[in-house]
Design a protein around this motif. Structure first.
Motif, PDB file in Angstrom:
ATOM      1  N   GLY A   1      -4.538 -11.779  28.782  1.00 25.03           N
ATOM      2  CA  GLY A   1      -3.274 -11.779  29.528  1.00 25.03           C
ATOM      3  C   GLY A   1      -2.611 -13.145  29.497  1.00 25.03           C
ATOM      4  O   GLY A   1      -1.398 -13.269  29.313  1.00 25.03           O
TER       5      GLY A   1
ATOM      6  N   SER B   1      -2.156 -12.700  35.091  1.00 27.22           N
ATOM      7  CA  SER B   1      -2.652 -13.457  33.934  1.00 27.22           C
ATOM      8  C   SER B   1      -1.490 -13.877  33.040  1.00 27.22           C
ATOM      9  O   SER B   1      -1.445 -15.007  32.547  1.00 27.22           O
ATOM     10  N   MET B   2      -0.549 -12.953  32.832  1.00 28.39           N
ATOM     11  CA  MET B   2       0.601 -13.268  31.987  1.00 28.39           C
ATOM     12  C   MET B   2       1.466 -14.345  32.641  1.00 28.39           C
ATOM     13  O   MET B   2       1.966 -15.252  31.959  1.00 28.39           O
TER      14      MET B   2
ATOM     15  N   GLN C   1      -1.971  -3.472  26.205  1.00 30.75           N
ATOM     16  CA  GLN C   1      -0.805  -3.501  27.091  1.00 30.75           C
ATOM     17  C   GLN C   1      -0.053  -4.830  27.043  1.00 30.75           C
ATOM     18  O   GLN C   1       1.161  -4.860  26.915  1.00 30.75           O
ATOM     19  N   SER C   2      -0.797  -5.922  27.172  1.00 28.87           N
ATOM     20  CA  SER C   2      -0.140  -7.226  27.331  1.00 28.87           C
ATOM     21  C   SER C   2       0.247  -7.848  25.998  1.00 28.87           C
ATOM     22  O   SER C   2       1.159  -8.663  25.945  1.00 28.87           O
TER      23      SER C   2
ATOM     24  N   GLN D   1      -9.286  -8.102  37.303  1.00 24.03           N
ATOM     25  CA  GLN D   1      -8.569  -9.123  36.529  1.00 24.03           C
ATOM     26  C   GLN D   1      -7.686 -10.003  37.417  1.00 24.03           C
ATOM     27  O   GLN D   1      -7.460 -11.174  37.107  1.00 24.03           O
TER      28      GLN D   1
ATOM     29  N   TYR E   1       1.571  -3.979  22.700  1.00 23.19           N
ATOM     30  CA  TYR E   1       2.742  -3.188  23.059  1.00 23.19           C
ATOM     31  C   TYR E   1       4.028  -4.028  22.950  1.00 23.19           C
ATOM     32  O   TYR E   1       4.968  -3.633  22.265  1.00 23.19           O
ATOM     33  N   PRO E   2       4.061  -5.210  23.529  1.00 21.70           N
ATOM     34  CA  PRO E   2       5.258  -6.046  23.334  1.00 21.70           C
ATOM     35  C   PRO E   2       5.251  -6.814  22.010  1.00 21.70           C
ATOM     36  O   PRO E   2       6.150  -7.599  21.761  1.00 21.70           O
TER      37      PRO E   2
ATOM     38  N   GLN F   1      -2.639  -6.825  35.367  1.00 21.49           N
ATOM     39  CA  GLN F   1      -2.472  -7.698  34.203  1.00 21.49           C
ATOM     40  C   GLN F   1      -1.369  -8.752  34.355  1.00 21.49           C
ATOM     41  O   GLN F   1      -1.348  -9.738  33.633  1.00 21.49           O
TER      42      GLN F   1
ATOM     43  N   SER G   1       0.357  -1.377  33.665  1.00 21.03           N
ATOM     44  CA  SER G   1      -1.076  -1.203  33.829  1.00 21.03           C
ATOM     45  C   SER G   1      -1.500  -2.262  34.836  1.00 21.03           C
ATOM     46  O   SER G   1      -1.432  -3.459  34.562  1.00 21.03           O
TER      47      SER G   1
ATOM     48  N   GLU H   1      -7.840  -3.002  26.818  1.00 20.67           N
ATOM     49  CA  GLU H   1      -6.575  -2.546  27.395  1.00 20.67           C
ATOM     50  C   GLU H   1      -5.608  -3.699  27.637  1.00 20.67           C
ATOM     51  O   GLU H   1      -4.391  -3.518  27.571  1.00 20.67           O
ATOM     52  N   GLN H   2      -6.153  -4.894  27.880  1.00 23.81           N
ATOM     53  CA  GLN H   2      -5.272  -6.063  27.991  1.00 23.81           C
ATOM     54  C   GLN H   2      -4.639  -6.353  26.631  1.00 23.81           C
ATOM     55  O   GLN H   2      -3.463  -6.704  26.540  1.00 23.81           O
TER      56      GLN H   2
ATOM     57  N   ASP I   1       9.504  -3.192  30.351  1.00 23.91           N
ATOM     58  CA  ASP I   1       9.256  -3.363  28.926  1.00 23.91           C
ATOM     59  C   ASP I   1      10.186  -4.446  28.382  1.00 23.91           C
ATOM     60  O   ASP I   1      11.392  -4.257  28.295  1.00 23.91           O
ATOM     61  N   MET I   2       9.594  -5.571  28.004  1.00 24.02           N
ATOM     62  CA  MET I   2      10.390  -6.714  27.540  1.00 24.02           C
ATOM     63  C   MET I   2      11.155  -6.417  26.254  1.00 24.02           C
ATOM     64  O   MET I   2      12.127  -7.087  25.949  1.00 24.02           O
ATOM     65  N   LYS I   3      10.687  -5.427  25.510  1.00 25.31           N
ATOM     66  CA  LYS I   3      11.336  -5.141  24.234  1.00 25.31           C
ATOM     67  C   LYS I   3      12.611  -4.321  24.424  1.00 25.31           C
ATOM     68  O   LYS I   3      13.437  -4.237  23.528  1.00 25.31           O
TER      69      LYS I   3
ATOM     70  N   VAL J   1       7.880  -9.590  30.302  1.00 19.99           N
ATOM     71  CA  VAL J   1       6.642  -9.110  29.669  1.00 19.99           C
ATOM     72  C   VAL J   1       6.556  -7.602  29.878  1.00 19.99           C
ATOM     73  O   VAL J   1       7.449  -7.015  30.465  1.00 19.99           O
ATOM     74  N   CYS J   2       5.499  -6.999  29.384  1.00 15.68           N
ATOM     75  CA  CYS J   2       5.293  -5.570  29.616  1.00 15.68           C
ATOM     76  C   CYS J   2       4.216  -5.397  30.681  1.00 15.68           C
ATOM     77  O   CYS J   2       3.089  -5.859  30.504  1.00 15.68           O
TER      78      CYS J   2
END
Lengths: 329, 342
Positions: free
Chosen positions: A68, B183-184, A99-100, B214, A103-104, B180, B177, A95-96, B164-166, B173-174
């Motif tokens: 992440g 952390s980002m 997803q993190s 997490q 996916y992007p 998470q 879930s 999954e990190q 969804d950043m895209k 960010v996305c």
């Protein structure tokens, strides 16, 4: 011809080359940052850490957080390399990563060491035999397994030029060098490392050198076996696979990985769709690993040149019987 | 009364921020930002889109009253877009409305005309299921037309079910879930510090979300790396999908946990705009530590039929419930949604 170097005894651990290459790249690119999950001594990111402490982040034993954090660094424009053992990079943090990062389509390079059963004594808990399968299942993810030290250096240099997520598997043990010093890796391209017309062995990682040995053994029996180093598992080089199927009529895949979901199935899906020919997958037969010396485990799980030799003979036989049947029709 | 002035160098030049605050013991907090350059959002954007809820919105007017009006507007937007989408998360979007309003309309330095402005503050909606409230804020700030809000969760929409950043301008960010986002946010804060940028990073977590392991890995690393450019919220509305947080998986004592992990912790009422902006201002003065603002909120806050009901965690308002919401918020439903879409 690269295949001729099979007799060379030079052994290099791909993880060592990763660590050294990364530290060198850190000089030219200020955007490279490196993360590790308390295994920097094993993954060899400690070489970078020593040289660029301000750009190295040890995240402790927390792989999910590491992935992440790498995503966040990439979202601000950094080129993060995240390293740990393959089992944790692909399994614990799957999954990190999905997803993190994937996916992007963030620019994170996951370089996972200690792939496969050649981890050895640590046993099944530390032997990643499913990592290629679960990483290639993720959209946007590129999956690479370099076959030796020479290729590892080139892979690490090349993936920095690509903007997107990449999973690279390197290994604990020392592998024979099979590629020439001036070899240059191209993402998505397999490479013929030995020519032949009777069958093709498509291999990744350490198994490329075992495949070359098998091909040399088969030559003594009058068989000309082509060997392909398929270092990019995804996106896979469809063109080269189809060409091999058409020209040699039989394919054996070799991987230090489960036969489920790995290189073998990636190749099989192309062969089945484009040009069905007899195939055999040499790999770990849907079993967990165990403790032991790397060499012992390779023998135990049937990943030695003699196992490949047997598989090649088997597919050639099938291929010939199909030809005979076709003629009779 | 407090005066607050700061001078920051950004990549575009100097920015002077001057704030005069009459503090909130009297319930009167007034705050005004004077920016010398870009990064100021045009608060006129979006005005007049919803006929009866039109409020007088002055550029740079970040008075408490005005922020409250924005929060009301965002709540309406959430209810309308969820009704149109026929799925989505009502309760957690409404409970976060005041916090999100304070971030987008008061605290964060951002520029809807230039969503990728390098010196912007970042916001990570870690409880990604509350996406509607962030989409409403982004639309009302001018990142995209409010008309887009009614495409939420539809095939091909720029507004995905979770951020969804895209797809969406202004999304960093996305997420979606759970567990998470922090952390980002940490990764962003590390990168921005490496680049010596003045940007700050904000994250919003759910109370159910902190049950994810997490989150605590990230809690540890944010404190370890002394991320004082990071400020996170827990939207402590007390409910998760299966019921009360205390019943499903108790997370208390929550503030002690964050303190023990090395964070500066501020406890507030997450629907008291004065408390929210004061906490945000205070967080900026904390050095060598990340800040966690634990905001006590009410799930579904703003409309009585949704308040305190976990059943509305992932359920959108029906037509009838939407009509009741209009009535309760004092908005005419006449001509909806055509009028709104105009």
């Amino acid at each position: 011809m690269a295949g001729e170097s099979v007799t060379m005894t030079k052994l290099i651990a791909t993880r060592d080359v990763y660590g050294e290459t990364l530290a060198r790249l850190g000089e030219s690119s200020q955007e490279i940052v490196v993360l590790d999950a308390d295994l920097s001594g094993s993954t060899k990111t400690n070489i970078f850490a020593k040289k660029f402490p301000e750009r190295f982040f040890n995240m402790g034993v927390s792989e999910a957080d590491m992935m992440g954090t790498a995503a966040g660094l990439a979202a601000v424009g950094k080129i993060p390399f995240a390293s740990t053992f393959a089992i944790f990079a692909s399994g614990r943090a799957w999954e990190q990563v999905r997803q993190s990062i994937a996916y992007p389509k963030l620019n994170v390079k996951i370089v996972a060491s200690h792939g496969g059963i050649t981890v050895g004594e640590d046993g099944a808990s530390h032997q990643a035999i499913e990592d290629i399968a679960i990483m290639r299942a993720i959209p946007n993810m590129t999956v690479i397994v370099p076959c030796d030290g020479v290729e590892t250096r080139s892979v690490i240099q090349e993936i920095v030029k690509y903007n997107g997520p990449v999973y690279v598997r390197v290994a604990r043990g020392k592998f024979p060098v099979v590629l020439p010093e001036d070899y240059k890796f191209t993402m998505g391209k397999g490479m013929v490392v030995r020519d032949g017309k009777d069958a093709t062995i498509i291999a990744m990682g350490l198994m490329v050198s075992h495949a070359l040995e098998a091909a040399a053994m088969l030559e003594k029996e009058g068989l000309q076996i082509q060997v392909i180093n398929m270092s990019t598992i995804k996106p896979i080089d469809r063109e080269l696979i189809v060409k091999a199927a058409k020209e040699t009529g039989a394919i054996v895949t070799c991987e230090e990985h489960s036969i489920i979901g790995g290189l073998g199935e990636a190749v099989a899906s192309v062969v089945a769709e484009e040009c069905p020919v007899p195939m055999k997958r040499v790999g770990i037969q849907d079993k967990f690993g165990q403790s032991g010396l790397a060499e012992e485990l390779l023998v135990h799980y049937g990943l030695m040149p003699k196992d490949i030799e047997k598989a090649v003979k088997n597919v050639i036989e099938k291929s010939q019987s199909i030809r005979v049947k076709t003629l009779l029709l | 009364m407090r005066f607050f002035a700061s001078l920051r160098m950004t990549s575009e030049g100097f920015r002077v921020t001057l704030r005069v605050r009459f503090l909130a013991s009297l319930g009167m907090t007034f705050s005004c930002n004077c920016f010398s350059k870009i990064g100021v959002i045009n608060h006129k954007k979006g005005v007049g889109i919803l006929a009866k809820s039109d409020v007088e919105l002055k550029p740079s007017n970040t008075s408490i009253d005005n922020l409250k009006k924005w929060a009301k507007q965002l709540r309406l937007d959430v209810l309308m877009m969820l009704n149109k989408a026929k799925s989505g998360h009502t309760g957690g979007s409404l409970s976060a409305a005041d916090i999100v309003t304070a971030l987008y309309f008061y605290k964060m330095r951002h520029n809807p005309k230039d969503p990728k402005w390098a010196d912007r503050d970042r916001f990570v909606l870690s409880k990604g299921h509350a996406a509607p409230i962030q989409y409403a804020a982004l639309a009302r700030c001018g990142y995209f037309s409010p008309k887009e809000l009614f495409t939420l969760r539809k095939l091909g929409s720029i507004l995905q079910g979770h951020p969804d950043m895209k797809c969406t301008p202004g999304i960093e960010v996305c997420t979606g879930s759970l567990g998470q986002g922090l952390s980002m946010a940490n990764g962003m804060a590390l990168a921005l510090r490496l680049d010596k940028r003045p940007s700050r990073v904000y994250a919003l977590l759910g109370d159910g979300e902190v049950e994810e392991g997490q989150v605590w890995e990230a809690a540890m690393s944010a404190a370890h790396y002394k991320l004082d450019n990071l400020c996170a919220f827990v939207d402590f509305n007390g409910f998760q999908i299966d019921g009360a947080v205390t019943d499903v998986m108790n997370i208390e004592p929550l503030s002690e946990k964050w303190k023990a992990f090395g964070w500066h912790v501020i406890m507030i009422d997450g629907h008291n705009m004065g408390q929210i902006i004061r906490a945000l201002d205070d967080a900026e003065t904390i050095k060598s530590q990340p800040t966690m603002i634990i905001a006590r909120t009410v799930k579904g806050k703003g409309v009585s039929i949704f308040e305190g009901k976990y059943q509305y965690h992932g359920v959108p308002p029906s037509d009838e419930e939407l009509k009741k919401s209009f009535d309760e918020l004092g908005v005419s439903a006449d001509g909806w949604p055509e009028k709104v879409l105009q």
